[in-house]
Design an enzyme around this catalytic site. Structure first.
Site, PDB file in Angstrom:
ATOM      1  N   ALA A   1       0.808  -1.222   0.000  1.00  0.00           N
ATOM      2  CA  ALA A   1       0.000   0.000   0.000  1.00  0.00           C
ATOM      3  C   ALA A   1       0.848   1.282   0.000  1.00  0.00           C
ATOM      4  CB  ALA A   1      -0.939  -0.022   1.194  1.00  0.00           C
TER       5      ALA A   1
ATOM      6  N   VAL B   1      -4.924  -3.104  -4.611  1.00  0.00           N
ATOM      7  CA  VAL B   1      -6.129  -3.436  -5.382  1.00  0.00           C
ATOM      8  C   VAL B   1      -6.518  -2.259  -6.277  1.00  0.00           C
ATOM      9  CG1 VAL B   1      -6.956  -5.038  -3.611  1.00  0.00           C
ATOM     10  CG2 VAL B   1      -7.619  -2.637  -3.456  1.00  0.00           C
TER      11      VAL B   1
ATOM     12  N   HIS C   1      -3.908  -9.850  -3.910  1.00  0.00           N
ATOM     13  CA  HIS C   1      -5.084  -9.589  -3.066  1.00  0.00           C
ATOM     14  C   HIS C   1      -6.296  -9.166  -3.914  1.00  0.00           C
ATOM     15  CE1 HIS C   1      -2.480  -8.864   0.791  1.00  0.00           C
ATOM     16  NE2 HIS C   1      -2.570 -10.136   0.466  1.00  0.00           N
TER      17      HIS C   1
HETATM   18  P1  NAD Z   1       0.708  -1.579   5.047  1.00  0.00           P
HETATM   19  O1  NAD Z   1      -0.240  -0.451   5.260  1.00  0.00           O
HETATM   20  O2  NAD Z   1       0.778  -2.640   6.077  1.00  0.00           O
HETATM   21  O3  NAD Z   1       2.199  -0.988   4.918  1.00  0.00           O
HETATM   22  C1  NAD Z   1       2.509   0.075   4.089  1.00  0.00           C
HETATM   23  C2  NAD Z   1       3.963   0.459   4.353  1.00  0.00           C
HETATM   24  O4  NAD Z   1       4.311   1.433   3.399  1.00  0.00           O
HETATM   25  C3  NAD Z   1       4.205   1.055   5.738  1.00  0.00           C
HETATM   26  O5  NAD Z   1       5.236   0.338   6.375  1.00  0.00           O
HETATM   27  C4  NAD Z   1       4.632   2.520   5.449  1.00  0.00           C
HETATM   28  O6  NAD Z   1       5.677   2.946   6.274  1.00  0.00           O
HETATM   29  C5  NAD Z   1       5.105   2.434   4.023  1.00  0.00           C
HETATM   30  N1  NAD Z   1       4.902   3.647   3.238  1.00  0.00           N
HETATM   31  C6  NAD Z   1       3.792   4.416   3.162  1.00  0.00           C
HETATM   32  N2  NAD Z   1       3.964   5.409   2.271  1.00  0.00           N
HETATM   33  C7  NAD Z   1       5.236   5.249   1.774  1.00  0.00           C
HETATM   34  C8  NAD Z   1       6.002   5.974   0.815  1.00  0.00           C
HETATM   35  N3  NAD Z   1       5.534   7.020   0.184  1.00  0.00           N
HETATM   36  N4  NAD Z   1       7.273   5.544   0.561  1.00  0.00           N
HETATM   37  C9  NAD Z   1       7.795   4.459   1.205  1.00  0.00           C
HETATM   38  N5  NAD Z   1       7.097   3.749   2.124  1.00  0.00           N
HETATM   39  C10 NAD Z   1       5.824   4.141   2.392  1.00  0.00           C
HETATM   40  O7  NAD Z   1       0.406  -2.151   3.615  1.00  0.00           O
HETATM   41  P2  NAD Z   1       0.715  -3.576   2.963  1.00  0.00           P
HETATM   42  O8  NAD Z   1       2.009  -4.095   3.444  1.00  0.00           O
HETATM   43  O9  NAD Z   1       0.434  -3.440   1.528  1.00  0.00           O
HETATM   44  O10 NAD Z   1      -0.409  -4.568   3.557  1.00  0.00           O
HETATM   45  C11 NAD Z   1      -1.692  -4.184   3.877  1.00  0.00           C
HETATM   46  C12 NAD Z   1      -2.836  -4.479   2.934  1.00  0.00           C
HETATM   47  O11 NAD Z   1      -3.258  -3.243   2.491  1.00  0.00           O
HETATM   48  C13 NAD Z   1      -2.632  -5.228   1.692  1.00  0.00           C
HETATM   49  O12 NAD Z   1      -3.343  -6.390   1.823  1.00  0.00           O
HETATM   50  C14 NAD Z   1      -3.301  -4.377   0.589  1.00  0.00           C
HETATM   51  O13 NAD Z   1      -4.198  -5.196  -0.109  1.00  0.00           O
HETATM   52  C15 NAD Z   1      -4.077  -3.379   1.328  1.00  0.00           C
HETATM   53  N6  NAD Z   1      -4.230  -1.991   0.873  1.00  0.00           N
HETATM   54  C16 NAD Z   1      -4.132  -1.664  -0.450  1.00  0.00           C
HETATM   55  C17 NAD Z   1      -4.252  -0.338  -0.847  1.00  0.00           C
HETATM   56  C18 NAD Z   1      -4.148  -0.005  -2.306  1.00  0.00           C
HETATM   57  O14 NAD Z   1      -4.576  -0.798  -3.142  1.00  0.00           O
HETATM   58  N7  NAD Z   1      -3.545   1.127  -2.637  1.00  0.00           N
HETATM   59  C19 NAD Z   1      -4.462   0.663   0.108  1.00  0.00           C
HETATM   60  C20 NAD Z   1      -4.587   0.294   1.455  1.00  0.00           C
HETATM   61  C21 NAD Z   1      -4.454  -1.041   1.822  1.00  0.00           C
END
Ligand code: NAD
Length: 268
Positions: free
Chosen positions: A36, A119, A135
């Site tokens: 994410a 996603v 996912h």
């Molecule tokens: P997570 O939220 O657990 O971790 C995200 C990580 O990214 C954090 O450790 C944070 O420090 C880091 N981060 C945030 N912005 C950053 C940046 N600009 N540069 C560098 N690092 C950055 O997310 P995850 O590990 O993907 O797992 C959580 C679940 O979240 C997944 O299952 C996913 O499906 C879902 N998710 C997806 C979205 C999306 O599709 N964009 C959004 C939210 C959650």
């Protein structure tokens, strides 16, 4: 004193970017594993960042578990939540510099594929061809009984028309977005392809993921066990920092374009 610290920090970052670019140049099969954090600079909040992560605002088991979804969610509560958290940004966001840098890496044949937990379809929007959505994605929804697939827009239209979430399919089954909810299995094909990619790559780039969500969290270990180099780019620490070959605690949109620029310079 501060200047000295900033200079030495910049120098360390430069060195890490250079080292990452050299590893990319020398590797034959590179796979990216994204989370994410990849999309926060496109305006989509992640789950776990302190202060901005979605899980600080809502209970994941109430809104993102398969059991509560099947039982039925309160539509008004959900609509308020969607507008509070700006979740619709998933449909309007554009790829950021990080997505574009990965697409460029693929174009110059230095990225075999991306395994994404996201996603939001932003890798594809940036032009990446080989993306495994482990996912699922918000592109479609399916009936849990007859498996009929519909576009996500239709899912929303059905929800509004039936004033009910989850909406029902004409067959009587429940229609669910094709994203993996808590308590659900991962799509079998996506998981087996991911394991195959990670087992045979010689470099894994883990980008913007807390690396704590199982089973994706086991992929960096699998890559290391098969002798691959591991590079982590994430603002915060991850459980794999101590075994990675390079760890860059920085913003993806700043770091990745610099890495790709350096790779292209080295490959000239
Ligand atoms: P997570 O939220 O657990 O971790 C995200 C990580 O990214 C954090 O450790 C944070 O420090 C880091 N981060 C945030 N912005 C950053 C940046 N600009 N540069 C560098 N690092 C950055 O997310 P995850 O590990 O993907 O797992 C959580 C679940 O979240 C997944 O299952 C996913 O499906 C879902 N998710 C997806 C979205 C999306 O599709 N964009 C959004 C939210 C959650």
């Amino acid at each position: 004193m501060n200047d000295f610290n900033n200079n030495s920090l910049d120098k360390t970052l430069d060195e890490k970017i250079k080292k990452t670019a050299e590893l990319i140049k020398d590797s034959k099969s590179i796979v990216a594993l994204t989370g994410a954090g990849m999309s926060t600079e496109s305006g989509i909040p992640d789950f776990r960042s302190p202060g901005t992560g979605i899980w600080e605002k809502i209970d994941p088991m109430k809104f993102a578990s398969i059991d509560s979804f099947i039982k039925g969610l309160d539509l008004d509560e959900l609509i308020n939540l969607i507008s509070d958290l700006d979740i619709t940004s998933i449909f309007t966001s554009e790829p950021n510099e990080g997505h574009k840098a990965l697409a460029e890496l693929e174009t110059i044949n230095k990225l075999e594929g991306i395994i994404t937990q996201n996603v939001d379809m932003l890798h594809q929007k940036a032009g990446c061809k080989n993306v495994i959505e482990i996912h699922g994605s918000m592109k479609t929804a399916s009936c849990l009984r007859c498996n009929k697939k519909i576009e996500f827009d239709e899912f929303l239209a059905e929800t509004i028309e039936q004033q009910k979430i989850p909406p029902k399919c004409p067959c009587g089954g429940i229609i669910k977005p094709d994203v993996v909810f808590f308590g659900e299995m991962l799509p079998k094909k996506a998981l087996s392809r991911s394991i195959e990619y990670v087992s045979r790559c010689d470099m894994l780039l883990a980008i913007g993921s807390s690396l704590v969500v199982y089973p994706v969290s086991s992929l960096p270990r699998l890559a290391k066990e098969h002798g691959a180099k591991l590079v982590i780019i994430n603002i915060e620490k991850t459980p794999y920092d101590n075994v990675a070959d390079v760890v860059i605690h920085g913003k993806i949109g700043t770091v990745l374009p610099r890495v790709v620029k350096e790779v292209k310079r080295l490959m000239k």
